[in-house]
Motif scaffolding. Structure first.
Motif, PDB file in Angstrom:
ATOM      1  N   ASP A  39      94.098  48.936  69.007  1.00 29.67           N
ATOM      2  CA  ASP A  39      92.975  48.437  68.214  1.00 29.67           C
ATOM      3  C   ASP A  39      92.674  49.326  67.016  1.00 29.67           C
ATOM      4  OD1 ASP A  39      92.643  46.288  69.980  1.00 29.67           O
ATOM      5  OD2 ASP A  39      91.390  47.513  71.317  1.00 29.67           O
ATOM      6  N   CYS A  40      93.359  50.458  66.917  1.00 28.28           N
ATOM      7  CA  CYS A  40      93.184  51.388  65.797  1.00 28.28           C
ATOM      8  C   CYS A  40      94.241  51.074  64.739  1.00 28.28           C
ATOM      9  CB  CYS A  40      93.338  52.816  66.312  1.00 28.28           C
ATOM     10  SG  CYS A  40      93.453  54.081  65.034  1.00 28.28           S
ATOM     11  N   THR A  72      99.339  54.607  72.460  1.00 30.87           N
ATOM     12  CA  THR A  72      98.384  54.708  71.368  1.00 30.87           C
ATOM     13  C   THR A  72      97.454  53.508  71.425  1.00 30.87           C
ATOM     14  OG1 THR A  72      99.903  53.600  69.844  1.00 30.87           O
ATOM     15  CG2 THR A  72      99.964  56.012  69.880  1.00 30.87           C
ATOM     16  N   ASN A  73      96.333  53.634  70.782  1.00 27.22           N
ATOM     17  CA  ASN A  73      95.314  52.587  70.804  1.00 27.22           C
ATOM     18  C   ASN A  73      95.707  51.441  69.867  1.00 27.22           C
ATOM     19  OD1 ASN A  73      93.051  50.987  70.573  1.00 27.22           O
ATOM     20  ND2 ASN A  73      91.621  52.682  70.261  1.00 27.22           N
TER      21      ASN A  73
END
Length: 146
Positions: A97-98, A94-95
């Motif tokens: 930065d999100c 998963t990202n």
């Protein structure tokens, strides 16, 4: 992703061995009930034998439960065929930065562990005797309707 049916197929196999004890229990016959191949049945029986849940004799079609039904928990069957595999897995890609992607793994891991613990506790309390008893009750209902 395909969900494994090894656990339910193993419970099916063990119940079949108990209910049809005394019959000529070939891997072909058991496979016809599970609607799988005899090779899959033999692999499952190998895992169940290794876990001490059944005994078999090479060259004979007569698997036998190694313990009374009340002493075989569903958790022991799960461990026999799945090992200590987690019931749930978190996507690790998963990202970071999100807001969601950066925190979802930590949050879900907590909930998944609670669910795993609860499921294992329930499986530990459920014996193969419970399953066989319920199978016979369901069959009795069907027999009355006929």
């Amino acid at each position: 992703m395909r969900v494994s049916t090894r656990f339910s197929d193993s419970i099916h196999l063990l119940a079949f061995i108990k209910i049809y004890a005394g019959s000529h229990l070939t891997s072909d016959l058991i496979a016809s009930s599970i609607e799988t191949s005899p090779v899959v049945v033999r692999r499952l029986m190998g895992k169940l034998r290794h876990a001490g849940l059944i005994t078999t004799t090479a060259g004979t079609a007569q698997p036998v439960l190694a313990k009374p039904l009340t002493e075989i928990s569903l958790l022991s069957v799960f461990y026999a065929v799945e090992g200590d595999k987690a019931l749930f897995s978190v996507d690790t890609k998963t990202n970071p930065d999100c807001i969601v992607g950066g925190n979802i793994q930590t949050v879900l891991t907590q909930y998944y562990q609670e669910a795993q613990t609860a499921a294992e506790a329930r499986l530990a309390k459920t014996s193969l005797q419970d399953i066989v008893d319920n199978i016979l009750v369901e069959q009795a209902k069907k027999d009355v309707i006929k």
